[in-house]
Design a protein around this motif. Structure first.
Motif, PDB file in Angstrom:
ATOM      1  N   CYS A  45       0.859  -1.333  -0.012  1.00  0.00           N
ATOM      2  CA  CYS A  45       0.250   0.070   0.189  1.00  0.00           C
ATOM      3  C   CYS A  45       1.028   0.864  -0.037  1.00  0.00           C
ATOM      4  N   ILE A  46       0.715   2.199  -0.494  1.00  0.00           N
ATOM      5  CA  ILE A  46       1.216   3.287  -0.925  1.00  0.00           C
ATOM      6  C   ILE A  46       0.314   4.139   0.096  1.00  0.00           C
ATOM      7  N   GLY A  47       1.477   5.060   0.578  1.00  0.00           N
ATOM      8  CA  GLY A  47       0.544   6.412   1.957  1.00  0.00           C
ATOM      9  C   GLY A  47       1.043   7.624   0.938  1.00  0.00           C
ATOM     10  N   HIS A  48       0.870   8.935   0.824  1.00  0.00           N
ATOM     11  CA  HIS A  48       0.624   9.664   1.272  1.00  0.00           C
ATOM     12  C   HIS A  48       0.694  10.874  -0.271  1.00  0.00           C
ATOM     13  N   ASN A  49       0.065   9.730  -1.761  1.00  0.00           N
ATOM     14  CA  ASN A  49       0.185  10.129  -2.929  1.00  0.00           C
ATOM     15  C   ASN A  49      -0.559  10.972  -3.732  1.00  0.00           C
ATOM     16  N   TYR A  50      -0.794  11.569  -3.284  1.00  0.00           N
ATOM     17  CA  TYR A  50      -2.456  12.537  -3.702  1.00  0.00           C
ATOM     18  C   TYR A  50      -1.345  14.019  -2.841  1.00  0.00           C
ATOM     19  N   ASP A  51      -1.844  15.418  -3.659  1.00  0.00           N
ATOM     20  CA  ASP A  51      -1.446  16.380  -2.585  1.00  0.00           C
ATOM     21  C   ASP A  51      -3.123  16.430  -2.191  1.00  0.00           C
ATOM     22  N   ASN A  52      -3.956  16.724  -2.797  1.00  0.00           N
ATOM     23  CA  ASN A  52      -5.108  16.675  -2.304  1.00  0.00           C
ATOM     24  C   ASN A  52      -5.420  15.944  -0.652  1.00  0.00           C
ATOM     25  N   HIS A  53      -5.061  14.598  -0.645  1.00  0.00           N
ATOM     26  CA  HIS A  53      -5.343  14.097   0.430  1.00  0.00           C
ATOM     27  C   HIS A  53      -4.463  14.340   1.643  1.00  0.00           C
ATOM     28  N   ASN A  54      -2.822  14.582   1.123  1.00  0.00           N
ATOM     29  CA  ASN A  54      -1.913  15.433   2.425  1.00  0.00           C
ATOM     30  C   ASN A  54      -2.500  16.962   2.248  1.00  0.00           C
ATOM     31  N   ASN A  55      -3.316  17.258   2.067  1.00  0.00           N
ATOM     32  CA  ASN A  55      -3.797  18.333   2.502  1.00  0.00           C
ATOM     33  C   ASN A  55      -4.668  18.252   3.390  1.00  0.00           C
ATOM     34  N   GLU A  56      -5.630  17.599   3.007  1.00  0.00           N
ATOM     35  CA  GLU A  56      -6.802  17.201   4.045  1.00  0.00           C
ATOM     36  C   GLU A  56      -6.621  16.517   5.421  1.00  0.00           C
ATOM     37  N   MET A  57      -4.913  15.877   5.521  1.00  0.00           N
ATOM     38  CA  MET A  57      -4.481  15.375   6.527  1.00  0.00           C
ATOM     39  C   MET A  57      -3.598  15.577   6.620  1.00  0.00           C
ATOM     40  N   ALA A  58      -2.859  17.362   6.381  1.00  0.00           N
ATOM     41  CA  ALA A  58      -2.001  18.101   6.994  1.00  0.00           C
ATOM     42  C   ALA A  58      -0.368  17.454   6.661  1.00  0.00           C
ATOM     43  N   HIS A  59      -0.525  16.002   6.135  1.00  0.00           N
ATOM     44  CA  HIS A  59       1.052  16.071   5.985  1.00  0.00           C
ATOM     45  C   HIS A  59       1.564  16.473   4.251  1.00  0.00           C
ATOM     46  N   ALA A  66      10.431  11.160  -1.875  1.00  0.00           N
ATOM     47  CA  ALA A  66      10.109   9.509  -2.197  1.00  0.00           C
ATOM     48  C   ALA A  66       8.691   8.734  -1.444  1.00  0.00           C
ATOM     49  N   PRO A  67       8.491   7.382  -3.050  1.00  0.00           N
ATOM     50  CA  PRO A  67       6.943   6.686  -2.440  1.00  0.00           C
ATOM     51  C   PRO A  67       7.061   6.423  -0.713  1.00  0.00           C
ATOM     52  N   VAL A  68       6.130   6.733  -0.142  1.00  0.00           N
ATOM     53  CA  VAL A  68       5.692   6.022   0.915  1.00  0.00           C
ATOM     54  C   VAL A  68       4.779   4.195   1.227  1.00  0.00           C
ATOM     55  N   PHE A  69       5.302   3.563   1.899  1.00  0.00           N
ATOM     56  CA  PHE A  69       4.615   2.171   1.327  1.00  0.00           C
ATOM     57  C   PHE A  69       4.878   1.326   2.578  1.00  0.00           C
ATOM     58  N   PHE A  70       3.683   0.202   3.062  1.00  0.00           N
ATOM     59  CA  PHE A  70       3.623  -0.046   3.746  1.00  0.00           C
ATOM     60  C   PHE A  70       3.067  -1.433   3.175  1.00  0.00           C
ATOM     61  N   THR A  71       2.918  -2.612   4.779  1.00  0.00           N
ATOM     62  CA  THR A  71       2.342  -3.803   3.275  1.00  0.00           C
ATOM     63  C   THR A  71       1.157  -4.218   4.278  1.00  0.00           C
ATOM     64  N   LYS A  72       0.169  -5.216   3.249  1.00  0.00           N
ATOM     65  CA  LYS A  72      -0.736  -5.843   4.640  1.00  0.00           C
ATOM     66  C   LYS A  72      -0.215  -7.608   4.048  1.00  0.00           C
ATOM     67  N   PRO A  73      -0.722  -8.187   4.899  1.00  0.00           N
ATOM     68  CA  PRO A  73      -0.557  -9.072   4.924  1.00  0.00           C
ATOM     69  C   PRO A  73      -2.683  -9.815   3.899  1.00  0.00           C
ATOM     70  N   ASP A  74      -1.513 -11.070   3.003  1.00  0.00           N
ATOM     71  CA  ASP A  74      -2.946 -11.416   2.644  1.00  0.00           C
ATOM     72  C   ASP A  74      -4.665 -12.358   3.295  1.00  0.00           C
ATOM     73  N   THR A  75      -3.873 -12.511   4.757  1.00  0.00           N
ATOM     74  CA  THR A  75      -5.112 -12.414   5.916  1.00  0.00           C
ATOM     75  C   THR A  75      -6.303 -11.001   5.529  1.00  0.00           C
ATOM     76  N   ALA A  76      -5.617  -9.793   4.789  1.00  0.00           N
ATOM     77  CA  ALA A  76      -6.627  -8.690   5.085  1.00  0.00           C
ATOM     78  C   ALA A  76      -7.551  -8.875   3.921  1.00  0.00           C
ATOM     79  N   ILE A  77      -7.261 -10.095   2.982  1.00  0.00           N
ATOM     80  CA  ILE A  77      -7.543  -9.651   1.590  1.00  0.00           C
ATOM     81  C   ILE A  77      -9.667 -10.065   1.806  1.00  0.00           C
ATOM     82  N   LEU A  78     -10.717  -8.830   1.255  1.00  0.00           N
ATOM     83  CA  LEU A  78     -12.125  -9.487   1.743  1.00  0.00           C
ATOM     84  C   LEU A  78     -12.486  -9.822   0.049  1.00  0.00           C
ATOM     85  N   ARG A  79     -12.768 -10.979   0.138  1.00  0.00           N
ATOM     86  CA  ARG A  79     -13.745 -10.707  -1.814  1.00  0.00           C
ATOM     87  C   ARG A  79     -15.136 -10.991  -1.106  1.00  0.00           C
TER      88      ARG A  79
END
Ligand code: MG
Length: 205
Positions: free
Chosen positions: A5-19, A24-37
């Motif tokens: 998952c990428i974070g902070h990748n849109y200016d308008n979202h960064n503005n609303e969150m004060a980021h 450089a890209p910000v990323f983190f991961t979720k495991p396969d148990t996070a999937i909802l289908r």
């Protein structure tokens, strides 16, 4: 499979969150148990009082990718979708304030609804940087995104992430949320779309 998952990748979202705008890209991961289908309902976890939706373009990786050059990153995918990056916002504030990892607020079970079927990019015009997506809650439009507005393009993201983590067939890249995030409540109906195609239609319980 895994989810990047990428974070902070849109200016308008960064503005609303004060980021701050990332250098450089910000990323983190979720495991396969996070999937909802299957458009299964999403159950708000008991450990949060502020569970937010984040509507994101999702890219499915179709080969092994290690340290690929941005110019060739388009060869690593052919299908896209829209998913939700559910976030326990109250718990995230605690993680951020204490400088600790984000898994509790981001990687929990069923925190990543995705459709069973992705759409071939070719059917959407073939340009990963020209895709519109949206989320409606209870019939009201709450988020609209355009992939061309990303700070770091999908190809740049894949090049960057694959320097650190090998991507494999079936891995998913959540490319970040635009502005308009907010809480869900029991009874909400979420409908996500990509270029007019319904991608998700599920309830919150
Ligand atoms: Mg997100």
């Amino acid at each position: 499979m895994k989810i990047i998952c990428i974070g902070h990748n849109y200016d308008n979202h960064n503005n609303e969150m004060a980021h701050e705008r990332p250098s450089a890209p910000v990323f983190f991961t979720k495991p396969d148990t996070a999937i909802l289908r299957n458009n299964d309902p999403f159950y708000i976890p008991s450990f949060t009082d502020e569970c937010h939706y984040e509507t994101e373009l999702v890219i499915k990786i179709n080969r092994i990718v290690k340290a690929i050059d941005e110019r060739f990153a388009h060869r690593c995918y052919s299908e896209v979708a829209v998913g939700i990056d559910f976030t326990a916002r109250d718990r995230q504030r605690e993680c951020v304030a204490s400088g600790l990892p984000w898994e509790i607020c981001k990687a929990f079970d069923k925190s990543a609804p995705v459709p069973n079927t992705f759409i071939p990019l070719a059917e959407l015009g073939g340009d990963i940087n020209a895709l519109h997506f949206a989320l409606d809650i209870n019939g009201k439009r709450v988020q609209e995104g355009f992939s061309g507005d990303m700070i770091f393009s999908p190809d740049r993201l894949i090049a960057y992430v694959s320097q650190f983590i090998t991507l494999k067939m079936g891995d998913l890249i959540f490319t970040g949320t635009p502005a308009g995030v907010g809480p869900v409540k029991i009874g909400d109906r979420l409908v996500a779309s990509l270029e007019g195609h319904t991608m998700l239609d599920f309830e919150v319980r």
